[in-house]
Design an enzyme around this catalytic site. Structure first.
Site, short mmCIF file in Angstrom:
data_model
loop_
_atom_site.label_atom_id
_atom_site.label_comp_id
_atom_site.label_asym_id
_atom_site.label_seq_id
_atom_site.Cartn_x
_atom_site.Cartn_y
_atom_site.Cartn_z
CD GLU A 235 -57.76 -33.64 -33.29
OE1 GLU A 235 -57.51 -32.99 -32.26
OE2 GLU A 235 -58.58 -33.27 -34.14
CD GLU A 244 -54.79 -27.18 -25.81
OE1 GLU A 244 -55.25 -26.11 -26.26
OE2 GLU A 244 -55.39 -27.90 -24.99
CG ASN A 282 -64.82 -34.76 -23.35
OD1 ASN A 282 -65.86 -35.37 -23.52
ND2 ASN A 282 -64.48 -33.72 -24.10
#
Length: 382
Positions: A235, A244, A282
């Site tokens: 990831e 990100e 989340n």
């Protein structure tokens, strides 16, 4: 998460003739005196094929000196130490892969210790010596036991020319953190990691989920740790990326249909941390579980290593994502590594959707289980 959802013996006593007795005794003596890597190493020696030693050519400590196989002779050219930092050292220098090579056949040499990935080695319980950066094994060239045969790295085959007896990784002793992954092993797994992702931060986060890598047999504990860290590596590009990288995605992770909305802003819930947590819901769920206001302050995940690791462990231990079980349960109940992939990003990768990405995760898991000295188990793919 970014790009992911989130025998009994016979009882007869027949008499044995003299020839049979002699044969039995001979076989017993043979088992006592056959030289094997596990039985021969002493005084810092690393023994391998034909009971010979890893040797620095001509006992020369100059950079670039060849490392070879040679009759064991007890000299300093064959005395290796494993100080616990991932290196193997002789004559004050490190075992090094020439030119930082990762291809089959890249030779090894002696070189000044620099802390680089081509000087990192893991001695596994299966008697392999692995360079994690290349994911390859220390190997005797052409399977030759002749003196002065050069050593190299090669894809791990389990062959006799890749089996060694050497000091265990980590310098011996127990791991004071209590975690099944030592700091030295962590550093070997992530030689190029971002300084944000500290081992201490990970250890501090473990208290939030004490069952993680602490359930079942020692093998299962290590397999779970390897599985978590392998997915994390995938990831984050090897624990390089904290946030990100595609900023164009940032505004997409706000679901205004939730009653709590997006108080930190439309573009505030992009992927962060080891599992690349994303979406406002989340952040809300993870924050509620951890007792941290991550909905209002999602930036804490990129500012505090322990918080970042806690979000990764929250997902691993409590969320099924697009799968049918949490990754933690998948490993503890031995459903297999493939089910962890399904729970993390199965809707985009599993069932043939992206086999290259699945293979990337599996390869990293196999590398990490080798570092921890356990088998990978079955059901690796999804």
């Amino acid at each position: 998460m970014s790009t992911s959802l989130a025998g009994r013996p016979p009882t007869g006593r027949a008499a044995l003739g003299p020839s049979v007795v002699f044969a039995v005794l001979a076989a017993l003596l043979a088992t006592l005196f056959v030289a094997t890597p596990a039985a021969r190493a002493a005084d810092g020696q690393i023994t391998g094929l034909a009971g010979k030693c890893v040797d620095v050519a001509a006992a020369n400590s100059a950079n670039g000196t060849a490392v070879q196989l040679y009759d064991c002779n007890g000299t300093n050219a064959q005395r290796w130490s494993n100080p616990g930092d991932g290196t193997l050292r002789a004559l004050g220098k490190c075992l090094d892969v020439v030119d930082r090579g990762t291809a089959d056949g890249a030779a090894v040499q002696l070189w000044d210790c620099a802390g680089s990935a081509n000087q990192q080695w893991v001695v596994t319980a299966a008697h392999d010596i692995v360079n994690p950066a290349a994911n390859k094994c220390l190997d005797v060239r052409d399977n030759s036991s002749a003196n002065a045969t050069r050593l190299q790295i090669w894809s791990c085959t389990g062959g006799a020319n890749q089996k060694w007896n050497a000091p265990a990784s980590g310098g011996g002793g127990t791991n004071p953190s209590g975690f099944v992954v030592s700091e030295a092993q962590f550093n070997q797994m992530f030689p190029g990691r971002n300084g944000f992702y500290t081992y201490s931060g990970l250890v501090a986060a473990l208290s939030s989920y004490p069952g993680f890598a602490n359930s079942g047999s020692d093998t299962v504990k290590r397999q779970e740790a390897a599985a978590f860290l392998a997915n994390v590596s995938h990831e984050t590009g090897g624990l390089v990326y904290v946030v990100e990288q595609n900023t164009a995605n940032y505004p997409h992770y706000c679901d205004w249909g939730r009653p709590y909305g997006c108080p930190a802003g439309q573009a505030a819930y992009y992927g962060r941390g080891p599992i690349q947590l994303s979406w406002n819901f989340n952040y809300k769920a993870a924050g509620d579980a951890l007792g941290i206001d991550l909905l209002g302050n999602p930036w804490r995940v990129e500012q505090d290593a322990a918080v970042a690791w806690r979000t990764g462990l929250w997902y691993w231990n409590t969320q099924s994502g697009p799968g049918t079980m949490t990754p933690h349960n998948a490993m503890v109940n031995q459903a297999g590594f493939g089910q962890t992939i399904r729970s993390i990003n199965g809707s985009l990768e599993c069932d043939g959707r992206n086999p290259a990405q699945v293979q990337s995760r599996v390869s990293k898991y196999q590398q990490f289980t080798a570092i921890l000295g356990v088998g990978a188990g079955g059901n690796l793919y999804c």
